[in-house]
Design an enzyme around this catalytic site. Structure first.
Site, PDB file in Angstrom:
ATOM      1  CB  SER A 171       2.020   1.047   1.805  1.00  0.00           C
ATOM      2  OG  SER A 171       2.558   0.644   0.558  1.00  0.00           O
ATOM      3  CE1 TYR A 185      -2.108  -2.244   1.183  1.00  0.00           C
ATOM      4  CE2 TYR A 185      -0.665  -1.191  -0.416  1.00  0.00           C
ATOM      5  CZ  TYR A 185      -0.852  -1.804   0.809  1.00  0.00           C
ATOM      6  OH  TYR A 185       0.211  -1.970   1.659  1.00  0.00           O
TER       7      TYR A 185
END
Length: 245
Positions: A132, A144
């Site tokens: 990501s 995350y």
């Protein structure tokens, strides 16, 4: 890598990027094994792509081992399973912390470990990590971002050994993607910029990265400029990010 006739294992294939990638790989002529937690949605993907489905929760060690057995025969392994969480770090439940790390980082590490011996012996194979753009750091998504940053470092490290054994490694860095991810993380995507992209765009980047044996791919491509800015001028990058809010 020629994909027609190759065996591909796609994690997180019941929706979003994983489902789109499975569809694209089937169209490219791969024999598919798809895995995910949602039995109903996974069955729909399997029927549409002609895949063998393996319903599994990759945060469960026993179920992860079952998927690892399937990974041993894969010529292409695509790690697209992932989950997020957004909010004040101090309010994040400990079980959500361990769950994110288990699914986003530990599972890809262990599945790659299972797949590499067979790929190395056959002198062919490719591993794709869906990371990501959050690797540059994202407000209220500390855990995350850490898992996706760890995935990038793991992929870069695996690449050294894999390259001597005929195995390719690609890391894909999507921005905001139009999937159930944002609803599931507990906070919808509210930014007007950057605009969200379709899961099919990420799937296309996965195929392009494998075919061209690219080390890293950004979706959309201009996000690579943000990553370069972060790497070259981290202070300036974070000042800009704070102003953008």
């Amino acid at each position: 890598m020629e994909m027609r006739g190759r065996t591909a294992l796609v994690t997180g294939a019941s929706s979003g990027i994983g489902a789109a990638t499975a569809t694209a790989l089937a169209a490219a002529g791969c024999r598919l094994v798809v895995t995910g937690r949602d039995e109903h949605r996974l069955a729909e993907v399997a029927e549409r792509t002609g895949a063998r489905s393996v319903v599994a929760d990759l945060t469960d060690p026993a179920q992860l081992r079952h998927v690892a057995e399937a990974a041993r025969d894969a010529d292409l392994l695509v790690h697209s399973a992932g989950v997020g969480w957004a909010g004040d770090l101090t309010a994040m439940p400990p079980d959500r912390v361990t769950g994110l790390v288990a699914l986003n980082l530990t599972a890809p590490v262990l599945l790659t470990q299972a797949a590499l011996p067979g790929m190395s012996q056959r002198r062919r194979g490719h591993v794709v990590f869906v990371s990501s753009i959050a690797v540059v750091g994202v407000r209220d998504e500390e855990v995350y971002a850490a898992t996706k940053g760890g995935l990038r470092a793991f992929a870069a490290s695996v690449r050294f050994q894999a390259a001597t054994r005929g195995v390719g490694v690609t890391t894909v860095f999507p921005g905001a993607v139009r999937t159930p991810f944002f609803g599931n993380r507990g906070r919808p995507y509210a930014r007007g910029f950057p605009r969200m992209v379709a899961p099919a765009a990420v799937a296309g980047a996965v195929l392009d990265g494998v075919r061209r044996e690219r080390a890293e791919v950004f979706v959309p491509r201009w996000l690579s400029a943000a990553a370069r800015l972060h790497g070259a001028f981290p202070g300036a990058f974070h000042r800009a990010a704070r102003r953008a809010g």
